[in-house]
Design a protein around this motif. Sequence first.
Motif, PDB file in Angstrom:
ATOM      1  N   HIS A  27      42.897  55.880  47.084  1.00 28.74           N
ATOM      2  CA  HIS A  27      43.404  56.587  45.930  1.00 28.74           C
ATOM      3  C   HIS A  27      44.646  55.884  45.389  1.00 28.74           C
ATOM      4  CE1 HIS A  27      41.066  59.671  48.078  1.00 28.74           C
ATOM      5  NE2 HIS A  27      40.815  60.155  46.867  1.00 28.74           N
ATOM      6  N   TYR A  28      44.750  55.845  44.066  1.00 26.16           N
ATOM      7  CA  TYR A  28      45.927  55.328  43.403  1.00 26.16           C
ATOM      8  C   TYR A  28      46.783  56.499  42.934  1.00 26.16           C
ATOM      9  CZ  TYR A  28      43.907  50.648  43.246  1.00 26.16           C
ATOM     10  OH  TYR A  28      43.393  49.438  43.585  1.00 26.16           O
ATOM     11  N   SER A  33      46.483  55.143  37.934  1.00 29.65           N
ATOM     12  CA  SER A  33      45.071  55.421  37.665  1.00 29.65           C
ATOM     13  C   SER A  33      44.816  55.535  36.170  1.00 29.65           C
ATOM     14  CB  SER A  33      44.649  56.715  38.365  1.00 29.65           C
ATOM     15  OG  SER A  33      44.820  56.619  39.764  1.00 29.65           O
TER      16      SER A  33
END
Length: 301
Positions: A27-28, A33
């Motif tokens: 996950h960013y 994102s």
Amino acid sequence: MTLPASPSTATNQLRPATWMRPGSARHYAAISSWLLVLPLLAIYAIGFLYPLTKLITLSFIGGLFANYGRLLDDPLYAAVLANTVGIATAVTVSCVFIGYPVALAMARLKGRLALVIAACVFIPLWTSVLIRSYAWIVLLQRHGIVNSLLVATNLTDGPLKLLYTQGAVVLAMTHVLLPFVIVPIFSTLQMLPQDYARAARNLGAGAIRTFLFVTLPLSLPGVFAGATMCFVLALGFYITPALVGGPGSMLMANLIGQQTTVLLDWPFAAALSTVLLAMTIVFIVVFRKALSFSKGFSSVH
């Protein structure tokens, strides 16, 4: 006296800023994102949402349902719509029945034979649709190769009308769209573990029974994916029906092109396009439901 920095402090200094650091390995952070997705969203909005909005707006010029009412008043348009769905269905069924054995051979065979089959599938994708459609004109015309062979072998007394028929449209479109069915089925078959088939054979099932009750149910996601892609592409096909089809083989794409280039009736063409788009969305939803049912039905308990 200056105290040395603790290991945790040194580690924090070496870490990148929070907006660049992912929260985990997958996950960013939110801002990074959005920065990554923003170009795609811009292209999607400019290249799809804006033209689609203009198309739907254009279809209501002249009255709220003036252009859509013409679809119900004139039976010609309903006949063209039914013909489009019928030809798309026939092409999809033909592609599935022809493409599944080819995909199965590609997934099971090894060596040069598998490469030859793969080349026969992928090389046509590198050729223009216009050239492939024109090749069928050469084959099916009155004095073409097929009629010449039929007359030479005394199977017919004279040349048959093979070109400018619905059969020619289905045949040519099947040839053009066949790779789009073979590739998803091949990908699914290639990922299936061979242990399932071997276990079925060890339990006494023959080759046909193993295929019907093991291989085929597990490969249905690929079949549905290929059928969906083929059907959606067939609904909007323009070049092939225009070249090898006659007046009785007009599809929605040809009718829309006639309204825009010949009659210059852009609002009605927009209404036809909107109806075709809505029908495509409906069929995609139906295919998705069928795929979900297939996954649940074929799951192993």
